[in-house]
Design an enzyme around this catalytic site. Structure first.
Site, PDB file in Angstrom:
ATOM      1  N   SER A  50       3.331  -2.237  10.293  1.00  0.00           N
ATOM      2  CA  SER A  50       4.774  -2.315  10.551  1.00  0.00           C
ATOM      3  C   SER A  50       5.401  -3.641  10.116  1.00  0.00           C
ATOM      4  O   SER A  50       6.333  -4.138  10.756  1.00  0.00           O
ATOM      5  CB  SER A  50       5.081  -2.013  12.020  1.00  0.00           C
ATOM      6  OG  SER A  50       4.691  -0.686  12.340  1.00  0.00           O
ATOM      7  N   GLY A  62       2.398   2.128  10.797  1.00  0.00           N
ATOM      8  CA  GLY A  62       3.390   3.194  10.691  1.00  0.00           C
ATOM      9  C   GLY A  62       4.103   3.507  11.992  1.00  0.00           C
ATOM     10  O   GLY A  62       4.819   4.502  12.084  1.00  0.00           O
ATOM     11  N   GLU A 104      -6.754   4.960   7.803  1.00  0.00           N
ATOM     12  CA  GLU A 104      -6.539   6.386   7.488  1.00  0.00           C
ATOM     13  C   GLU A 104      -7.759   6.986   6.800  1.00  0.00           C
ATOM     14  O   GLU A 104      -8.073   8.163   7.006  1.00  0.00           O
ATOM     15  CB  GLU A 104      -5.263   6.542   6.641  1.00  0.00           C
ATOM     16  CG  GLU A 104      -4.019   6.293   7.497  1.00  0.00           C
ATOM     17  CD  GLU A 104      -2.857   5.640   6.773  1.00  0.00           C
ATOM     18  OE1 GLU A 104      -2.832   5.659   5.530  1.00  0.00           O
ATOM     19  OE2 GLU A 104      -1.978   5.083   7.463  1.00  0.00           O
ATOM     20  N   HIS A 131      -9.520   1.476   4.942  1.00  0.00           N
ATOM     21  CA  HIS A 131      -8.221   1.625   5.616  1.00  0.00           C
ATOM     22  C   HIS A 131      -8.391   2.577   6.791  1.00  0.00           C
ATOM     23  O   HIS A 131      -9.178   3.531   6.718  1.00  0.00           O
ATOM     24  CB  HIS A 131      -7.178   2.151   4.626  1.00  0.00           C
ATOM     25  CG  HIS A 131      -5.798   2.120   5.198  1.00  0.00           C
ATOM     26  ND1 HIS A 131      -5.347   3.084   6.065  1.00  0.00           N
ATOM     27  CD2 HIS A 131      -4.798   1.214   5.071  1.00  0.00           C
ATOM     28  CE1 HIS A 131      -4.108   2.770   6.437  1.00  0.00           C
ATOM     29  NE2 HIS A 131      -3.756   1.634   5.849  1.00  0.00           N
ATOM     30  N   ASN A 179       0.859  -1.186   0.000  1.00  0.00           N
ATOM     31  CA  ASN A 179       0.000   0.000   0.000  1.00  0.00           C
ATOM     32  C   ASN A 179       0.897   1.239   0.000  1.00  0.00           C
ATOM     33  O   ASN A 179       1.476   1.580   1.019  1.00  0.00           O
ATOM     34  CB  ASN A 179      -0.896  -0.052   1.250  1.00  0.00           C
ATOM     35  CG  ASN A 179      -1.674   1.231   1.466  1.00  0.00           C
ATOM     36  OD1 ASN A 179      -1.792   2.071   0.570  1.00  0.00           O
ATOM     37  ND2 ASN A 179      -2.216   1.391   2.675  1.00  0.00           N
TER      38      ASN A 179
HETATM   39  P1  PGA Z   1       2.818   0.257   7.642  1.00  0.00           P
HETATM   40  O1  PGA Z   1       1.354   0.522   7.041  1.00  0.00           O
HETATM   41  O2  PGA Z   1       3.322  -1.022   7.040  1.00  0.00           O
HETATM   42  O3  PGA Z   1       3.623   1.461   7.198  1.00  0.00           O
HETATM   43  O4  PGA Z   1       2.686   0.157   9.124  1.00  0.00           O
HETATM   44  C1  PGA Z   1       0.456  -0.534   6.837  1.00  0.00           C
HETATM   45  C2  PGA Z   1      -0.823  -0.026   6.223  1.00  0.00           C
HETATM   46  O5  PGA Z   1      -1.280   1.061   6.607  1.00  0.00           O
HETATM   47  O6  PGA Z   1      -1.412  -0.681   5.341  1.00  0.00           O
END
Ligand code: PGA
Length: 261
Positions: free
Chosen positions: A221, A181, A105, A103, A11
């Site tokens: 992560s 993240g 976000e 997602h 992603n």
């Molecule tokens: P990340 O994000 O691997 O940077 O933690 C995962 C995601 O939001 O799909």
């Protein structure tokens, strides 16, 4: 793990313009080929910004790359006066295979609810694509040990009225919000517990056969140095990878998790 093909989906979020996308996809393809990637061991997908889709499509089709691609969201509307929105038909025309929905976000910054996710999922299936539906709890919910009921409640709404035929293709991504993240990856056992709970929910509310076919990913992560332990879990069928998917060498290592270290 039944005969579910693991899916490693990168992603990109709001990173990489269409010129940069060309370089990253080419390097990913080249690295995978160099390292003898076997598409029967894992599927690889890139989930890119809308403005990159045509470029990625041209590369994938032109060079016959073994890489799937898709979008990070889609409009809940079919067409018409919705300035700034992109429809399922537009994505299908670009031959997207996947559309990520819900997602965290999008939920956090754009008020996306489970009911909206459900309506979008129905549109995505009708247009011949596959949604990757994201669910996951906040830290507070896990701290109070309410995370499993919380995620199953999200699923209840997200999966309403989805037909059995669709459910056989669906991908669910478990992404604990606190792990996204943050560098704070869930333990392999925590990922397994939730992925199993999701599969059991689907077995109860749809059929065992559908549950056995369903791919449940972990996200949050994921890096090359933690993917093997996560993928060793029986109910984890892949990963939704954010930051680490922007580096094609790192992402290739994640995709090749099944090879000897
Ligand atoms: P990340 O994000 O691997 O940077 O933690 C995962 C995601 O939001 O799909």
């Amino acid at each position: 793990m039944a005969d579910r093909l693991p899916l490693m989906a990168g992603n990109w979020k709001m990173n990489l313009n269409h010129v940069e996308a060309t370089g990253v996809v080419q390097k990913l393809a080249w690295t995978l080929q160099d390292k003898r990637y076997d598409p029967t061991k894992a599927e690889v997908a890139v989930i890119v910004p809308y403005t990159d889709l045509r470029t990625v499509q041209t590369l994938v089709e032109g060079d016959k790359l073994p890489i799937s691609y898709g979008a990070q969201d889609v409009s809940v509307h079919v067409s018409g006066a919705y300035t700034g929105e992109i429809s399922v038909d537009m994505l299908a025309k670009l031959k997207c295979k996947y559309v990520v929905l819900g997602h965290s976000e999008r939920r956090q910054y754009h008020g996306e609810t489970d009911i909206i996710v459900n309506r979008k999922a129905q549109r995505v299936f009708r247009a011949g694509m596959v949604p990757i539906i994201c669910v996951g709890e906040e830290w507070e919910s896990r701290r109070k040990e309410g995370h499993i009921p919380f995620v199953l409640e999200q699923l209840r709404w997200c999966l309403t009225d989805l037909e059995d035929e669709w459910m056989r293709k669906l991908v669910i991504a478990y992404e604990p919000v606190w792990a996204i993240g943050s560098g704070q990856v869930a333990s392999p056992e925590d990922a397994q517990d939730m992925c199993l709970a999701i599969r059991s929910y689907v077995a109860t509310h749809f059929t065992q056969e559908i549950a056995d076919q369903l791919r449940v990913l972990y996200g949050g992560s994921v890096k090359a140095n933690n993917i093997r332990d996560i993928m060793a879990q029986p109910d984890v069928d892949g990963a939704l990878v954010g930051g680490a998917s922007l580096d094609p060498e790192e992402f290739a290592k994640i995709v090749l998790f099944y090879q000897e270290a």
